[in-house]
Design an enzyme around this catalytic site. Structure first.
Site, PDB file in Angstrom:
ATOM      1  N   SER A 157       0.969  -1.287  -0.156  1.00  0.00           N
ATOM      2  CA  SER A 157      -0.004   0.039   0.042  1.00  0.00           C
ATOM      3  C   SER A 157       0.831   1.214  -0.254  1.00  0.00           C
ATOM      4  O   SER A 157       1.826   1.269  -0.947  1.00  0.00           O
ATOM      5  CB  SER A 157      -0.922  -0.146   1.243  1.00  0.00           C
ATOM      6  OG  SER A 157      -1.882   0.861   1.257  1.00  0.00           O
ATOM      7  N   HIS A 184      -2.650  -1.236  -3.186  1.00  0.00           N
ATOM      8  CA  HIS A 184      -3.505  -0.390  -2.931  1.00  0.00           C
ATOM      9  C   HIS A 184      -3.121   1.034  -3.791  1.00  0.00           C
ATOM     10  O   HIS A 184      -2.116   1.435  -3.598  1.00  0.00           O
ATOM     11  CB  HIS A 184      -3.874   0.114  -1.562  1.00  0.00           C
ATOM     12  CG  HIS A 184      -4.291  -0.988  -0.740  1.00  0.00           C
ATOM     13  ND1 HIS A 184      -4.425  -0.989   0.675  1.00  0.00           N
ATOM     14  CD2 HIS A 184      -4.885  -2.346  -1.031  1.00  0.00           C
ATOM     15  CE1 HIS A 184      -4.978  -2.023   1.085  1.00  0.00           C
ATOM     16  NE2 HIS A 184      -5.084  -2.948   0.214  1.00  0.00           N
ATOM     17  N   ASP A 277      -4.054  -4.822   6.241  1.00  0.00           N
ATOM     18  CA  ASP A 277      -4.458  -5.759   4.959  1.00  0.00           C
ATOM     19  C   ASP A 277      -3.129  -6.796   4.781  1.00  0.00           C
ATOM     20  O   ASP A 277      -2.277  -6.537   4.654  1.00  0.00           O
ATOM     21  CB  ASP A 277      -4.896  -4.939   3.705  1.00  0.00           C
ATOM     22  CG  ASP A 277      -5.419  -6.105   2.629  1.00  0.00           C
ATOM     23  OD1 ASP A 277      -6.232  -6.787   2.998  1.00  0.00           O
ATOM     24  OD2 ASP A 277      -5.860  -5.144   1.633  1.00  0.00           O
TER      25      ASP A 277
END
EC number: 3.1.1.61
Length: 347
Positions: A157, A184, A277
């Site tokens: 991310s 992400h 995540d």
């Protein structure tokens, strides 16, 4: 990068305050106040925050708190957050996800992606034209047209693109593995990511495509908007549904989808990123024999995501992107040596 929302935390249980501070810190929120009701009421200057988080063991023990808040703030007040489970557990990560959903209902999207800065960092990494290391003599160069039996999921991310670029640049060509990249990112930047990440590298990014097989040397980018999985014969397919969870692609779901087809031949490396995540799925993969590695905190732009996976106790290696690449090469080399030894002993 956009300014982060500020919050205040009021809890009469010290452990709950600590867990709320930890969780909101993972989401990039600034905590301007954290204390019990009596400390807030006696605070010299009332903190101006975007939201108050209030969780009390027994609301009847603090009758003055609610009137005090109503008199001093127009910010929303979020009551009744469930007590946090033990740190590092799957239940704790799910609790963090529920908390994030509640916060975003009040504040809007929190985990803002610093995509512009990520692309600048990636462009700087791409300007490094170092030569990739040579493939070990113990490893037979893999045929790039052959479907990969082993898949490594690269999850990232905030701060992830440059880290993944560095990792790939430190790999020799010809390794017998394929990669799935779950990043992400703002969907408007996926073309830029694909273009820049392919510079000066033997491992170039490819967007996922219906019916695609992941071959040796492929780095397949999971799309942001819709979930992708594998058919029974190992080809990629779009489910037509959005990824579960607040952000796409869901790294947890990508791990589960790859592992469903490749089983213990699916492995994961979790790079820089905000939130947690990957922390729910990674232990499940580890139980089935998969390798789970993480980028170390010191080399991350934001270490919340790899730190969350590390806290599960399922990781087998932690290092910089370059060290992760070297460890992957050593792992494959050892597998080849063991395979050759077994073939000699069976002859």
């Amino acid at each position: 990068m956009a300014e982060r929302p500020t919050i205040g935390i009021v809890a009469d249980v010290v452990l709950q305050r600590h867990r709320l501070q930890e969780a909101t810190g993972k989401f990039g929120l600034d905590v301007l106040f954290s204390g019990d009701p009596e400390r807030l009421i006696g605070y010299p200057a009332f903190p101006e925050v975007a939201l108050w988080l209030v969780t009390l063991k027994d609301e009847a023990d603090h009758p003055a708190l609610f009137d005090y808040l109503l008199e001093h703030t127009d910010a929303p007040v979020l009551f009744g957050v469930d007590p946090a489970p033990a740190a590092g557990t799957i239940d704790c990560f799910r609790w963090e996800r529920r908390l994030l959903n509640k916060l975003e209902q009040q504040l809007g999207r929190i985990e803002q992606l610093d995509t512009a800065n990520d692309m600048e960092d990636l462009a700087r990494a791409a300007s490094d034209t170092r030569n990739a290391p040579a493939l070990s003599n113990w490893i037979t160069p893999a045929d790039t047209d052959t479907p990969a039996r082993e898949i490594w999921v690269l999850g990232a991310s905030l701060g992830g693109p440059a880290a993944v670029k560095t990792f790939l640049d430190h790999l020799p060509p010809g390794l017998p593995v394929g990669f799935v990249y779950a990043q992400h990112i703002d969907n408007n930047f996926t073309n830029v990511l694909t273009r820049i990440l392919g510079r000066h590298a033997h491992y170039q990014l490819k967007p996922a495509a219906e019916g695609m097989r992941i071959c040796h040397g492929d780095v397949v980018l999971m799309p942001v908007e819709q979930e992708w999985t594998f058919t029974s014969n190992g080809t990629l397919t779009c489910t037509g549904k959005p990824w579960p969870g607040p952000y796409g692609p869901s790294i947890d779901q990508a791990l589960l989808n790859v592992a469903e087809h490749f089983s213990k031949r699916c492995h994961a490396i979790i790079f820089s990123g905000m939130g947690n995540d990957g922390a729910i799925a990674a232990p499940r993969l580890h139980e089935n024999g998969s390798r789970i590695w993480v980028q170390n905190s010191a080399s991350c732009g934001n270490s919340s995501m790899p730190d969350s996976v590390l806290a599960t106790g399922c990781t087998g290696f932690s290092g910089t992107p370059a060290q992760l690449a070297a460890e992957l090469v050593r792992t494959i080399e050892n597998q080849c040596l063991l395979k050759n030894r077994h073939q000699r002993d069976s002859a």
